[in-house]
Motif scaffolding. Structure first.
Motif, PDB file in Angstrom:
ATOM      1  N   ASP A   3       0.859  -1.181   0.000  1.00  0.00           N
ATOM      2  CA  ASP A   3       0.000   0.000   0.000  1.00  0.00           C
ATOM      3  C   ASP A   3       0.896   1.234   0.000  1.00  0.00           C
ATOM      4  OD1 ASP A   3      -2.299   1.519   0.077  1.00  0.00           O
ATOM      5  OD2 ASP A   3      -2.471   1.426   2.255  1.00  0.00           O
ATOM      6  N   LEU A   4       0.907   1.934  -1.126  1.00  0.00           N
ATOM      7  CA  LEU A   4       1.750   3.118  -1.260  1.00  0.00           C
ATOM      8  C   LEU A   4       1.095   4.331  -0.618  1.00  0.00           C
ATOM      9  CD1 LEU A   4       2.846   2.664  -4.964  1.00  0.00           C
ATOM     10  CD2 LEU A   4       4.240   2.315  -2.923  1.00  0.00           C
ATOM     11  N   VAL A   9       5.988   9.154  -3.222  1.00  0.00           N
ATOM     12  CA  VAL A   9       6.297   9.708  -4.541  1.00  0.00           C
ATOM     13  C   VAL A   9       7.322  10.827  -4.378  1.00  0.00           C
ATOM     14  CG1 VAL A   9       5.385  10.848  -6.595  1.00  0.00           C
ATOM     15  CG2 VAL A   9       4.006   9.104  -5.413  1.00  0.00           C
ATOM     16  N   TRP A  12       7.809  13.153 -10.241  1.00  0.00           N
ATOM     17  CA  TRP A  12       7.042  12.658 -11.397  1.00  0.00           C
ATOM     18  C   TRP A  12       7.842  12.882 -12.662  1.00  0.00           C
ATOM     19  CZ3 TRP A  12       2.294  10.298 -11.887  1.00  0.00           C
ATOM     20  CH2 TRP A  12       1.546  10.169 -10.710  1.00  0.00           C
ATOM     21  N   HIS A  87       4.495   8.977 -14.997  1.00  0.00           N
ATOM     22  CA  HIS A  87       4.640   7.993 -13.931  1.00  0.00           C
ATOM     23  C   HIS A  87       5.287   8.644 -12.709  1.00  0.00           C
ATOM     24  CE1 HIS A  87       9.022   7.495 -14.366  1.00  0.00           C
ATOM     25  NE2 HIS A  87       8.791   7.661 -15.661  1.00  0.00           N
ATOM     26  N   PRO A  88       4.935   8.139 -11.531  1.00  0.00           N
ATOM     27  CA  PRO A  88       5.600   8.619 -10.318  1.00  0.00           C
ATOM     28  C   PRO A  88       6.967   7.948 -10.198  1.00  0.00           C
ATOM     29  CG  PRO A  88       4.074   6.884  -9.751  1.00  0.00           C
ATOM     30  CD  PRO A  88       3.922   7.129 -11.237  1.00  0.00           C
ATOM     31  N   THR A  90       8.875   6.264  -7.217  1.00  0.00           N
ATOM     32  CA  THR A  90       8.768   5.824  -5.828  1.00  0.00           C
ATOM     33  C   THR A  90       9.947   4.964  -5.390  1.00  0.00           C
ATOM     34  OG1 THR A  90       7.594   3.770  -6.370  1.00  0.00           O
ATOM     35  CG2 THR A  90       6.244   5.760  -6.039  1.00  0.00           C
ATOM     36  N   ARG A  95       7.262  -1.026 -11.092  1.00  0.00           N
ATOM     37  CA  ARG A  95       5.904  -0.720 -10.645  1.00  0.00           C
ATOM     38  C   ARG A  95       5.473   0.666 -11.124  1.00  0.00           C
ATOM     39  NH1 ARG A  95       5.717  -0.574  -4.661  1.00  0.00           N
ATOM     40  NH2 ARG A  95       6.735   1.390  -5.068  1.00  0.00           N
ATOM     41  N   ASP A  96       6.369   1.624 -11.015  1.00  0.00           N
ATOM     42  CA  ASP A  96       6.032   2.992 -11.418  1.00  0.00           C
ATOM     43  C   ASP A  96       5.613   3.066 -12.878  1.00  0.00           C
ATOM     44  OD1 ASP A  96       6.722   3.728  -8.841  1.00  0.00           O
ATOM     45  OD2 ASP A  96       8.670   4.575  -9.416  1.00  0.00           O
ATOM     46  N   ASP A  99       2.486  -0.239 -13.368  1.00  0.00           N
ATOM     47  CA  ASP A  99       1.252  -0.271 -12.585  1.00  0.00           C
ATOM     48  C   ASP A  99       0.716   1.110 -12.213  1.00  0.00           C
ATOM     49  OD1 ASP A  99       1.654  -3.048 -12.595  1.00  0.00           O
ATOM     50  OD2 ASP A  99       2.733  -2.982 -10.689  1.00  0.00           O
ATOM     51  N   CYS A 100       1.545   2.118 -12.254  1.00  0.00           N
ATOM     52  CA  CYS A 100       1.131   3.449 -11.783  1.00  0.00           C
ATOM     53  C   CYS A 100       1.118   4.490 -12.902  1.00  0.00           C
ATOM     54  CB  CYS A 100       2.064   3.905 -10.655  1.00  0.00           C
ATOM     55  SG  CYS A 100       2.059   2.805  -9.226  1.00  0.00           S
ATOM     56  N   VAL A 102       0.048   6.953 -15.970  1.00  0.00           N
ATOM     57  CA  VAL A 102      -1.049   7.843 -16.349  1.00  0.00           C
ATOM     58  C   VAL A 102      -0.803   8.215 -17.809  1.00  0.00           C
ATOM     59  CG1 VAL A 102      -2.155  10.078 -15.925  1.00  0.00           C
ATOM     60  CG2 VAL A 102      -1.208   8.776 -14.002  1.00  0.00           C
TER      61      VAL A 102
END
Length: 117
Positions: A3-4, A9, A12, A87-88, A90, A95-96, A99-100, A102
């Motif tokens: 759970d982020l 972050v 970006w 993408h962020p 992290t 994962r960035d 999965d994350c 935009v």
């Protein structure tokens, strides 16, 4: 999946995608970004070839989370026919990017092998 938290972050990245036919539009948008967000972001190199996981030519816009709403909103309203991948950062690059992500405009299949997949 962990759970982020928003505080995870660090920054970006937005990557503006273009090709030979949209190069001039990408350059014009880059100049507008530089003028509009001077001091709020850093522009990366103008790559006229795919680099890293990016399947298109691109340039990067790096910015802090504090500027996300303004920059993402502006890009949404002004990207024209260009596509933007955001993408962020992290600390988990896979994962960035996977999965994350935009997307503004069309989405693309990234070359995740470039990230160690």
């Amino acid at each position: 999946m962990t759970d982020l938290q928003i505080s995870d972050v660090a920054s970006w990245h937005a990557h503006v995608y273009f090709d030979a036919t949209s190069r001039d539009a990408a350059h014009a948008l880059r100049e507008r970004i530089a003028a509009r967000f001077a001091g709020q972001m850093e522009l990366g190199r103008f790559h006229e070839r795919p680099v890293g996981p990016h399947p298109q030519w691109s340039y990067q816009i790096a910015f802090t989370p504090e500027h996300y709403a303004e920059i993402a909103t502006w890009l949404t309203l002004h990207h024209g026919t260009l596509d933007v991948f955001m993408h962020p950062n992290t600390g988990d690059s896979m994962r960035d990017h996977r999965d994350c992500a935009v997307w503004i405009g069309r989405s693309y299949t990234l070359n995740l092998r470039a990230l160690g997949a």
